[in-house]
Design an enzyme around this catalytic site. Structure first.
Site, PDB file in Angstrom:
ATOM      1  N   ASN A  83       7.575   9.548  25.517  1.00  9.52           N
ATOM      2  CA  ASN A  83       8.840   8.938  25.931  1.00  9.52           C
ATOM      3  C   ASN A  83       9.117   7.651  25.159  1.00  9.52           C
ATOM      4  O   ASN A  83      10.256   7.392  24.736  1.00  9.52           O
ATOM      5  CB  ASN A  83       8.825   8.649  27.426  1.00  9.52           C
ATOM      6  CG  ASN A  83       9.007   9.907  28.271  1.00  9.52           C
ATOM      7  OD1 ASN A  83       9.690  10.838  27.872  1.00  9.52           O
ATOM      8  ND2 ASN A  83       8.375   9.932  29.435  1.00  9.52           N
ATOM      9  N   GLU A 100       4.922  14.289  34.494  1.00  3.81           N
ATOM     10  CA  GLU A 100       4.362  15.263  33.550  1.00  3.81           C
ATOM     11  C   GLU A 100       3.247  16.088  34.180  1.00  3.81           C
ATOM     12  O   GLU A 100       2.432  16.686  33.482  1.00  3.81           O
ATOM     13  CB  GLU A 100       3.839  14.543  32.302  1.00  3.81           C
ATOM     14  CG  GLU A 100       2.610  13.679  32.526  1.00  3.81           C
ATOM     15  CD  GLU A 100       2.929  12.251  32.963  1.00  3.81           C
ATOM     16  OE1 GLU A 100       2.069  11.373  32.770  1.00  3.81           O
ATOM     17  OE2 GLU A 100       4.041  12.017  33.499  1.00  3.81           O
TER      18      GLU A 100
END
Length: 318
Positions: free
Chosen positions: A186, A221
């Protein structure tokens, strides 16, 4: 009771059993309470029909005319149609052709009105049915949304917990999969790339386990895997297939230089171990997989290479 008695009387009149038909009507008239206009019309119409069939058209005209007057006052078109038609028959039987023709014309007008109202009622019924189907479809859609992850399309944590509850008391293997260094994905490539990774990972998981298990995104995640009635070895083989599929994927179309791997902790039970304990065991083994180098599966509570403290655990799970 009034409806039943009048219907029976009408049937008996059709059979020519006029005395018995009148007896049933007398029972109906003798019931306590106010029948209301609709049942009163029904009674008068039936009585007039029986009088006509028994050879008394003059009295039948008086009775059915009263029924029609009451139906007109109440604007009950169904009763108006029936009474007008019956009165036209009676007038014809009396030889009053002019009045009979006028009443038949009125019957036709009322019949057209009734047909239009019936058509509107049917249309409204269809409209209600259509609306009901739409609401059912919407409810099913909302139910599906409540149990699925909006980003990946697979089950969410709520659905995962429901599946576990349904499988309580049966042999099951549980795995927790966590993408390695996902925060860096990210930070370095953007959250849009991170979302694309999660979506592709979800597809890879589903593609590997097929109908043999259940996959859910637990949050972030982290993914949960459920293998009903599977041995540890079988579940481990599926998990290894998932791990290899993720690590061997060419991610360059998502972002140049992107590499993705996953760590997996697995625990299996024979149905006597509560699902909460299995989840804790799988989570502990996921931590071991992270601390021992990542990109691996751990199925036992082996040694941990790093100090097992809360701060260190948080750093390695990032």
């Amino acid at each position: 009771m009034r409806v039943a008695l009048c219907n029976t009387a009408e049937m008996l009149g059709l059979q020519g059993r006029h005395d018995l038909a009148c007896a049933y009507l007398e029972r109906s008239a003798g019931l306590p309470g106010d029948p209301g206009p609709s049942l009163r019309i029904h009674y008068l119409y039936t009585f007039g029909d029986i009088l006509l069939r028994s050879g008394d058209p003059h009295q039948a005209r008086t009775v059915v005319a009263e029924a029609l007057t009451l139906a007109d006052a109440c604007q009950q078109v169904d009763h108006q149609v029936n009474c007008a038609h019956k009165l036209a028959e009676i007038l014809e039987a009396l030889g009053d052709a002019t009045s009979a023709l006028a009443m038949f014309r009125r019957f036709h007008t009322l019949y057209v009105t009734q047909s239009g109202e019936a058509a509107r009622r049917r249309a409204r019924v269809e409209e209600i049915r259509s609306e009901t189907e739409q609401w059912r479809s919407r409810a099913a859609t909302l139910a599906g949304q409540a149990l699925s992850d909006p980003l990946t399309g697979i089950a969410n944590r709520r659905s995962f917990d429901q599946i576990l509850n349904r499988l309580a008391g049966t042999p099951v293997a549980l795995a927790i999969l966590d993408l390695d260094h996902f925060k860096a994905v990210n930070d370095l490539f953007s959250h849009i790339v991170g979302d694309a990774v999660l979506q592709r990972v979800a597809r890879a998981i589903v593609g590997q386990i097929g109908p043999h298990g259940h996959a859910a995104r637990l949050g972030g995640e982290e993914f949960g895997l459920i293998f009903p009635d599977a041995s540890e070895a079988t579940a481990a083989a599926f998990c290894e297939g998932i791990r290899v599929a993720i690590s061997c994927t060419d991610w360059s179309d998502v972002a140049p230089g992107l590499l993705v791997t996953a760590s997996i902790g697995l625990a299996a039970g024979d149905g006597t171990i509560p699902s909460g304990e299995l989840m804790q065991a799988a989570d502990n083994r996921l931590y071991i997989a992270k601390t021992n180098g990542r990109d691996r599966i751990v199925i036992t509570d082996g040694p941990v290479l790093l100090a097992d403290d809360a701060a260190d655990r948080q750093r390695w799970l990032a």
